[in-house]
Design a protein around this motif. Sequence first.
Motif, PDB file in Angstrom:
ATOM      1  N   PRO A  34       1.547  -2.908  -3.115  1.00  0.00           N
ATOM      2  CA  PRO A  34       1.380  -4.411  -2.628  1.00  0.00           C
ATOM      3  C   PRO A  34       0.714  -4.652  -1.529  1.00  0.00           C
ATOM      4  O   PRO A  34       0.160  -5.798  -1.269  1.00  0.00           O
ATOM      5  CB  PRO A  34       2.916  -4.518  -2.285  1.00  0.00           C
ATOM      6  CG  PRO A  34       3.874  -3.750  -3.066  1.00  0.00           C
ATOM      7  CD  PRO A  34       2.804  -2.425  -3.163  1.00  0.00           C
ATOM      8  N   LEU A  35       0.099  -3.633  -0.429  1.00  0.00           N
ATOM      9  CA  LEU A  35      -0.611  -3.934   0.493  1.00  0.00           C
ATOM     10  C   LEU A  35      -2.013  -4.084   0.108  1.00  0.00           C
ATOM     11  O   LEU A  35      -2.788  -4.663   0.823  1.00  0.00           O
ATOM     12  CB  LEU A  35      -0.321  -2.816   1.540  1.00  0.00           C
ATOM     13  CG  LEU A  35       1.132  -2.576   2.205  1.00  0.00           C
ATOM     14  CD1 LEU A  35       1.089  -1.426   3.178  1.00  0.00           C
ATOM     15  CD2 LEU A  35       1.370  -3.713   2.695  1.00  0.00           C
ATOM     16  N   LEU A  37      -3.026  -5.759  -2.362  1.00  0.00           N
ATOM     17  CA  LEU A  37      -3.357  -7.080  -2.396  1.00  0.00           C
ATOM     18  C   LEU A  37      -3.461  -8.021  -1.484  1.00  0.00           C
ATOM     19  O   LEU A  37      -4.438  -8.800  -1.253  1.00  0.00           O
ATOM     20  CB  LEU A  37      -1.638  -7.649  -3.282  1.00  0.00           C
ATOM     21  CG  LEU A  37      -1.886  -9.056  -3.878  1.00  0.00           C
ATOM     22  CD1 LEU A  37      -2.662  -9.173  -5.213  1.00  0.00           C
ATOM     23  CD2 LEU A  37      -0.309  -9.354  -4.106  1.00  0.00           C
ATOM     24  N   SER A  38      -2.831  -7.622  -0.129  1.00  0.00           N
ATOM     25  CA  SER A  38      -2.771  -8.448   0.876  1.00  0.00           C
ATOM     26  C   SER A  38      -3.920  -8.039   1.825  1.00  0.00           C
ATOM     27  O   SER A  38      -4.698  -8.891   2.195  1.00  0.00           O
ATOM     28  CB  SER A  38      -1.498  -8.484   1.790  1.00  0.00           C
ATOM     29  OG  SER A  38      -1.110  -6.894   2.078  1.00  0.00           O
ATOM     30  N   ARG A  39      -3.898  -6.968   2.206  1.00  0.00           N
ATOM     31  CA  ARG A  39      -5.201  -6.424   3.010  1.00  0.00           C
ATOM     32  C   ARG A  39      -6.627  -6.644   2.561  1.00  0.00           C
ATOM     33  O   ARG A  39      -7.567  -6.963   3.177  1.00  0.00           O
ATOM     34  CB  ARG A  39      -4.866  -5.065   3.353  1.00  0.00           C
ATOM     35  CG  ARG A  39      -5.309  -3.819   2.500  1.00  0.00           C
ATOM     36  CD  ARG A  39      -4.929  -2.551   3.170  1.00  0.00           C
ATOM     37  NE  ARG A  39      -4.993  -1.486   2.155  1.00  0.00           N
ATOM     38  CZ  ARG A  39      -6.146  -0.873   2.079  1.00  0.00           C
ATOM     39  NH1 ARG A  39      -7.173  -1.258   2.689  1.00  0.00           N
ATOM     40  NH2 ARG A  39      -6.244   0.181   1.196  1.00  0.00           N
ATOM     41  N   GLU A  41      -7.285  -8.923   0.348  1.00  0.00           N
ATOM     42  CA  GLU A  41      -7.264 -10.588  -0.243  1.00  0.00           C
ATOM     43  C   GLU A  41      -7.670 -10.508  -1.516  1.00  0.00           C
ATOM     44  O   GLU A  41      -8.737 -11.409  -1.852  1.00  0.00           O
ATOM     45  CB  GLU A  41      -7.870 -11.244   0.831  1.00  0.00           C
ATOM     46  CG  GLU A  41      -7.527 -11.131   2.197  1.00  0.00           C
ATOM     47  CD  GLU A  41      -8.338 -11.928   3.239  1.00  0.00           C
ATOM     48  OE1 GLU A  41      -9.659 -12.270   2.817  1.00  0.00           O
ATOM     49  OE2 GLU A  41      -7.778 -12.239   4.392  1.00  0.00           O
ATOM     50  N   SER A  43      -6.498 -11.286  -6.041  1.00  0.00           N
ATOM     51  CA  SER A  43      -5.668 -11.744  -6.774  1.00  0.00           C
ATOM     52  C   SER A  43      -4.731 -10.722  -7.390  1.00  0.00           C
ATOM     53  O   SER A  43      -4.889  -9.548  -7.672  1.00  0.00           O
ATOM     54  CB  SER A  43      -6.152 -12.591  -7.781  1.00  0.00           C
ATOM     55  OG  SER A  43      -7.089 -11.930  -8.673  1.00  0.00           O
ATOM     56  N   GLU A  44      -3.688 -11.072  -7.976  1.00  0.00           N
ATOM     57  CA  GLU A  44      -2.876 -10.284  -9.041  1.00  0.00           C
ATOM     58  C   GLU A  44      -3.535  -9.810 -10.021  1.00  0.00           C
ATOM     59  O   GLU A  44      -3.380  -8.511 -10.511  1.00  0.00           O
ATOM     60  CB  GLU A  44      -1.425 -10.843  -9.272  1.00  0.00           C
ATOM     61  CG  GLU A  44      -0.553 -11.317  -8.313  1.00  0.00           C
ATOM     62  CD  GLU A  44       0.871 -11.998  -8.576  1.00  0.00           C
ATOM     63  OE1 GLU A  44       0.930 -12.256  -9.895  1.00  0.00           O
ATOM     64  OE2 GLU A  44       1.542 -12.081  -7.748  1.00  0.00           O
ATOM     65  N   LEU A  47      -5.776  -7.034  -8.837  1.00  0.00           N
ATOM     66  CA  LEU A  47      -4.912  -5.785  -8.633  1.00  0.00           C
ATOM     67  C   LEU A  47      -4.445  -5.105  -9.834  1.00  0.00           C
ATOM     68  O   LEU A  47      -4.421  -3.901  -9.916  1.00  0.00           O
ATOM     69  CB  LEU A  47      -3.469  -6.276  -7.773  1.00  0.00           C
ATOM     70  CG  LEU A  47      -2.534  -5.032  -7.419  1.00  0.00           C
ATOM     71  CD1 LEU A  47      -3.168  -4.039  -6.631  1.00  0.00           C
ATOM     72  CD2 LEU A  47      -1.155  -5.667  -6.923  1.00  0.00           C
ATOM     73  N   GLN A 158       6.197   0.701   7.328  1.00  0.00           N
ATOM     74  CA  GLN A 158       6.569  -0.519   7.870  1.00  0.00           C
ATOM     75  C   GLN A 158       6.600  -0.113   9.605  1.00  0.00           C
ATOM     76  O   GLN A 158       6.443  -0.699  10.491  1.00  0.00           O
ATOM     77  CB  GLN A 158       8.273  -0.855   7.685  1.00  0.00           C
ATOM     78  CG  GLN A 158       8.916  -2.061   8.302  1.00  0.00           C
ATOM     79  CD  GLN A 158      10.196  -2.289   7.925  1.00  0.00           C
ATOM     80  OE1 GLN A 158      10.529  -1.688   7.025  1.00  0.00           O
ATOM     81  NE2 GLN A 158      10.973  -3.101   8.688  1.00  0.00           N
ATOM     82  N   HIS A 162      -0.064   1.240   7.078  1.00  0.00           N
ATOM     83  CA  HIS A 162      -0.460   2.090   5.687  1.00  0.00           C
ATOM     84  C   HIS A 162      -1.569   2.961   5.910  1.00  0.00           C
ATOM     85  O   HIS A 162      -1.448   4.044   5.343  1.00  0.00           O
ATOM     86  CB  HIS A 162      -1.053   0.910   4.904  1.00  0.00           C
ATOM     87  CG  HIS A 162      -2.505   0.564   5.182  1.00  0.00           C
ATOM     88  ND1 HIS A 162      -3.019  -0.246   6.437  1.00  0.00           N
ATOM     89  CD2 HIS A 162      -3.872   1.026   4.590  1.00  0.00           C
ATOM     90  CE1 HIS A 162      -4.190  -0.363   6.294  1.00  0.00           C
ATOM     91  NE2 HIS A 162      -4.754   0.456   5.358  1.00  0.00           N
TER      92      HIS A 162
END
Length: 390
Positions: A34-35, A37-39, A41, A43-44, A47, A158, A162
């Motif tokens: 999941p990271l 995807l965000s880091r 930037e 799209s799904e 990914l 967390q 990462h």
Amino acid sequence: MTDQLLRARRGRMAVAAMFLANGFIIGSWAPQIPLVLSRLEISETTLGLLILIFGLGALVAMPWCGYLMSRHGSRAMLRIFAVLSSFALLLVALAGSVWAAAPMVFFLGGTIGAMDVAMNTNAVTVEKRLGRAIMSSSHGFWSLGGFFGGALGGLAIQAFGHLAHAAMVTLVTLAIVAAAYGYLSDGDKPAPSEQVRFRWPTNPLVYLVGFMALFSMIPEGAVLDWAALYLQQEMGSDIATAGFAFAAFSATMATMRFMGDGVRNRFGAVNTLRVSALIAASGMMVAGMAPDAWTAIAAFAFAGLGIANMVPIAFSAAGNQPGVASATGMSVVTTMGYSGILVAPSAIGFIGERTGFAPIFVSLAGLLVVVCLMAGLARSADFVAHQPAE
């Protein structure tokens, strides 16, 4: 205890450690996804393509590793790819763009896949040395590594981020690999005069065993990727309840894998595979017809009891095919089998979007019945030991 037997038992623990390390890397990769995807930037869809690249890396590397083992043996290849795979997740974590991540994800999948072929081939060598089955419990160590990797990964990310998590995975994996490095069995290394050019086997039984592995692993991949969504969308369960589907499946599968060698040694590979396939088919059938979420969860757990020993038996049969080198048979069957987890779930998702997942799980029970009918092809897994245990 003879010196030869002592070395075989050390080799057994060493290859178990390699299964643990491989599972730990895979389990640690899951909370990193999941990271990405965000880091980065992305799209799904992008990914999803990266995850597909991971699978392609494994499928490309598996037969290539078979060629290398036909020349150098499983121990040498397992050592090399175990070290390389230890750094692979860290390289993915360091990637700052999708273009940098794509080759690193391919490298991660490739090294993990090659290590998988090598460690399964080495486990067959140990089985021959000890005169008893160890494949199921070896896969149990893989499941255990995956559990710890996934359970601790989210907490570590967390708490430390990462990148620190990936570095810790590298250090832990290297420590496990280093502890096992010097004790791996080398009984399958060919003599210089015996080294031949790698060829795809002409014996059709190898490919039939590959189909058994494929039909056993497609249901596993379906539960991994789609069981939670099935419970949410079609049974109205909450996220917490849906998460129990794969958790229950994994728990029973890991438990049965540690018991599986004893069952197989007592009743034989063919009988164990036949009964396991029927148990798995029953569980998948009930899961697809379940009236509520908790019945489906219980059915998935029951299916895990059966699926647990099916793939280890298929791998043992592949590594003991008459007239086929262990490395060659293993590379073919692992490549075919793992495509059931790496490639088939995407097709299942495409179909499930249109039909729902209930009929898919019922249909997958049919594949497991086919494995039951083909169980006699696993007779080669009941090998005669080279050096009986004392």
